[in-house]
Write a protein that holds these residues in place. Structure first.
Motif, PDB file in Angstrom:
ATOM      1  N   MET A  89     -66.285  -5.951  -5.983  1.00  0.00           N
ATOM      2  CA  MET A  89     -65.403  -6.503  -4.967  1.00  0.00           C
ATOM      3  C   MET A  89     -63.988  -6.614  -5.525  1.00  0.00           C
ATOM      4  N   SER A  90     -63.026  -6.076  -4.814  1.00  0.00           N
ATOM      5  CA  SER A  90     -61.638  -6.088  -5.271  1.00  0.00           C
ATOM      6  C   SER A  90     -61.054  -7.488  -5.210  1.00  0.00           C
ATOM      7  N   THR A  91     -60.150  -7.774  -6.133  1.00  0.00           N
ATOM      8  CA  THR A  91     -59.412  -9.025  -6.079  1.00  0.00           C
ATOM      9  C   THR A  91     -58.243  -8.883  -5.112  1.00  0.00           C
ATOM     10  N   ILE A  92     -57.907  -9.977  -4.449  1.00  0.00           N
ATOM     11  CA  ILE A  92     -56.866  -9.971  -3.420  1.00  0.00           C
ATOM     12  C   ILE A  92     -55.794 -10.975  -3.794  1.00  0.00           C
ATOM     13  N   ALA A  93     -54.545 -10.524  -3.756  1.00  0.00           N
ATOM     14  CA  ALA A  93     -53.408 -11.395  -4.034  1.00  0.00           C
ATOM     15  C   ALA A  93     -52.581 -11.579  -2.766  1.00  0.00           C
ATOM     16  N   LEU A  94     -52.111 -12.805  -2.550  1.00  0.00           N
ATOM     17  CA  LEU A  94     -51.164 -13.109  -1.483  1.00  0.00           C
ATOM     18  C   LEU A  94     -49.841 -13.495  -2.131  1.00  0.00           C
ATOM     19  N   ILE A  95     -48.780 -12.779  -1.777  1.00  0.00           N
ATOM     20  CA  ILE A  95     -47.451 -13.017  -2.333  1.00  0.00           C
ATOM     21  C   ILE A  95     -46.513 -13.410  -1.189  1.00  0.00           C
ATOM     22  N   THR A  96     -45.847 -14.542  -1.303  1.00  0.00           N
ATOM     23  CA  THR A  96     -44.840 -14.877  -0.300  1.00  0.00           C
ATOM     24  C   THR A  96     -43.526 -14.204  -0.673  1.00  0.00           C
ATOM     25  N   GLY A  97     -42.817 -13.725   0.351  1.00  0.00           N
ATOM     26  CA  GLY A  97     -41.565 -13.023   0.104  1.00  0.00           C
ATOM     27  C   GLY A  97     -41.753 -11.743  -0.670  1.00  0.00           C
ATOM     28  N   GLY A  98     -42.773 -10.969  -0.271  1.00  0.00           N
ATOM     29  CA  GLY A  98     -43.092  -9.754  -1.004  1.00  0.00           C
ATOM     30  C   GLY A  98     -42.423  -8.497  -0.484  1.00  0.00           C
ATOM     31  N   ASN A  99     -41.448  -8.642   0.389  1.00  0.00           N
ATOM     32  CA  ASN A  99     -40.795  -7.472   0.972  1.00  0.00           C
ATOM     33  C   ASN A  99     -39.587  -6.991   0.176  1.00  0.00           C
ATOM     34  N   ARG A 100     -39.137  -7.796  -0.805  1.00  0.00           N
ATOM     35  CA  ARG A 100     -37.962  -7.382  -1.580  1.00  0.00           C
ATOM     36  C   ARG A 100     -37.948  -8.111  -2.918  1.00  0.00           C
ATOM     37  N   GLY A 101     -37.051  -7.698  -3.793  1.00  0.00           N
ATOM     38  CA  GLY A 101     -36.793  -8.401  -5.032  1.00  0.00           C
ATOM     39  C   GLY A 101     -38.002  -8.553  -5.932  1.00  0.00           C
ATOM     40  N   LEU A 102     -38.114  -9.733  -6.536  1.00  0.00           N
ATOM     41  CA  LEU A 102     -39.217  -9.990  -7.457  1.00  0.00           C
ATOM     42  C   LEU A 102     -40.560  -9.925  -6.752  1.00  0.00           C
ATOM     43  N   GLY A 103     -40.602 -10.350  -5.486  1.00  0.00           N
ATOM     44  CA  GLY A 103     -41.853 -10.295  -4.740  1.00  0.00           C
ATOM     45  C   GLY A 103     -42.340  -8.871  -4.544  1.00  0.00           C
ATOM     46  N   ARG A 104     -41.423  -7.969  -4.210  1.00  0.00           N
ATOM     47  CA  ARG A 104     -41.810  -6.572  -4.027  1.00  0.00           C
ATOM     48  C   ARG A 104     -42.236  -5.940  -5.354  1.00  0.00           C
ATOM     49  N   ALA A 105     -41.492  -6.239  -6.410  1.00  0.00           N
ATOM     50  CA  ALA A 105     -41.861  -5.710  -7.725  1.00  0.00           C
ATOM     51  C   ALA A 105     -43.242  -6.209  -8.147  1.00  0.00           C
ATOM     52  N   THR A 106     -43.540  -7.463  -7.833  1.00  0.00           N
ATOM     53  CA  THR A 106     -44.851  -8.023  -8.167  1.00  0.00           C
ATOM     54  C   THR A 106     -45.947  -7.380  -7.345  1.00  0.00           C
ATOM     55  N   ALA A 107     -45.684  -7.163  -6.061  1.00  0.00           N
ATOM     56  CA  ALA A 107     -46.673  -6.489  -5.219  1.00  0.00           C
ATOM     57  C   ALA A 107     -47.013  -5.116  -5.782  1.00  0.00           C
ATOM     58  N   LEU A 108     -46.002  -4.359  -6.168  1.00  0.00           N
ATOM     59  CA  LEU A 108     -46.240  -3.021  -6.701  1.00  0.00           C
ATOM     60  C   LEU A 108     -46.982  -3.080  -8.029  1.00  0.00           C
ATOM     61  N   ALA A 109     -46.640  -4.054  -8.872  1.00  0.00           N
ATOM     62  CA  ALA A 109     -47.320  -4.180 -10.162  1.00  0.00           C
ATOM     63  C   ALA A 109     -48.794  -4.527  -9.979  1.00  0.00           C
ATOM     64  N   LEU A 110     -49.084  -5.397  -9.020  1.00  0.00           N
ATOM     65  CA  LEU A 110     -50.472  -5.779  -8.775  1.00  0.00           C
ATOM     66  C   LEU A 110     -51.269  -4.627  -8.168  1.00  0.00           C
ATOM     67  N   ILE A 111     -50.635  -3.856  -7.302  1.00  0.00           N
ATOM     68  CA  ILE A 111     -51.302  -2.675  -6.755  1.00  0.00           C
ATOM     69  C   ILE A 111     -51.625  -1.697  -7.873  1.00  0.00           C
ATOM     70  N   ASP A 112     -50.659  -1.472  -8.762  1.00  0.00           N
ATOM     71  CA  ASP A 112     -50.882  -0.563  -9.896  1.00  0.00           C
ATOM     72  C   ASP A 112     -52.016  -1.059 -10.800  1.00  0.00           C
TER      73      ASP A 112
END
Length: 240
Positions: free
Chosen positions: A1-24
């Motif tokens: 079962m995959s782990t799921i992360a919820l990031i607030t403000g993930g559309n830009r800046g540090l949030g977007r970079a974090t979203a991409l890092a977690l996807i990777d």
């Protein structure tokens, strides 16, 4: 079962970079935005204005729907409280309106959004709250902003203690100056400002969003499961 992360403000800046890092890193990602989901990535965007507490019930219902319909789950594993706004003003210049905006997003909203989502966070999950290096050292014009982040750091320690029986960890990542569009992008685009800051950073430069995202991702990893209630500063050694 995959782990799921919820990031607030993930559309830009540090949030977007974090979203991409977690996807990777192989995690599924859900992120919030205030109407503009940003460039399409392999993640689920959900609209939310952090600070608009009256909408949190509806947001939690929509989140439950995504968890059920897309992932076949009733909970998620990682919460990253990243959403933020910047106000640059001295104590003498800070308006009640600006103060309340910071309070509603960085402190009041984050507190009650976390409260609302606690039943949806899986046991042995992780919470990372974003603070700032300015809660340790001072910078001109950030008294109100840094004070809100200081409250976040205290809150995180209490959160870590209260959630420990569920095996959930809670930690703070406190970035130093980073080259994002936060505050109008001055730390990304203004070479004079970047050069000035580099003089008081041990590693001699402003950080990149991917470097902060790497720290956040590490704090959500299996190897950091024994860390809770801590503040991790990623500032390149600013004002040591």
């Amino acid at each position: 079962m995959s782990t799921i992360a919820l990031i607030t403000g993930g559309n830009r800046g540090l949030g977007r970079a974090t979203a991409l890092a977690l996807i990777d890193a192989g995690h599924e990602v859900i992120y919030t935005h205030r109407g503009d989901p940003g460039e399409k990535i392999d993640a689920v965007p959900l609209e939310l204005t952090v600070g608009d507490i009256e909408t949190y019930d509806d947001f939690a219902d929509r989140l439950r729907g995504v968890l059920r319909d897309r992932f076949g789950r009733e909970d998620f594993d990682f919460l990253v409280n990243n959403a933020g706004v910047g106000v640059h003003a001295t104590v003498a210049e800070t308006s009640v309106e600006a103060f309340d905006q910071l309070l509603n997003v960085h402190w009041r909203g984050m507190f009650f959004l976390t409260q609302k989502l606690l039943p949806l966070i899986a046991d042995h999950g992780r919470i990372v709250n974003l603070s700032t290096g300015l809660a340790r050292f001072t910078g001109d014009g950030y008294a109100a902003y840094a004070s809100m982040k200081g409250a976040v750091e205290v809150f995180t320690r209490y959160l870590a203690k209260e959630l420990a029986p569920r095996g959930i960890t809670a930690n703070v990542v406190a970035p130093g100056p980073s080259a994002t569009d936060f505050g109008g992008g001055v730390l990304r685009d203004n070479e004079q400002v970047r050069a000035g800051l580099a003089k008081v950073i041990a590693l001699g430069r402003v950080g990149e969003p991917e470097e902060i995202a790497g720290v956040i991702t590490a704090m959500l990893g299996h190897d950091t499961r024994w860390i809770t209630g801590q503040r991790i500063e990623a500032s390149g050694g600013m004002h040591l």
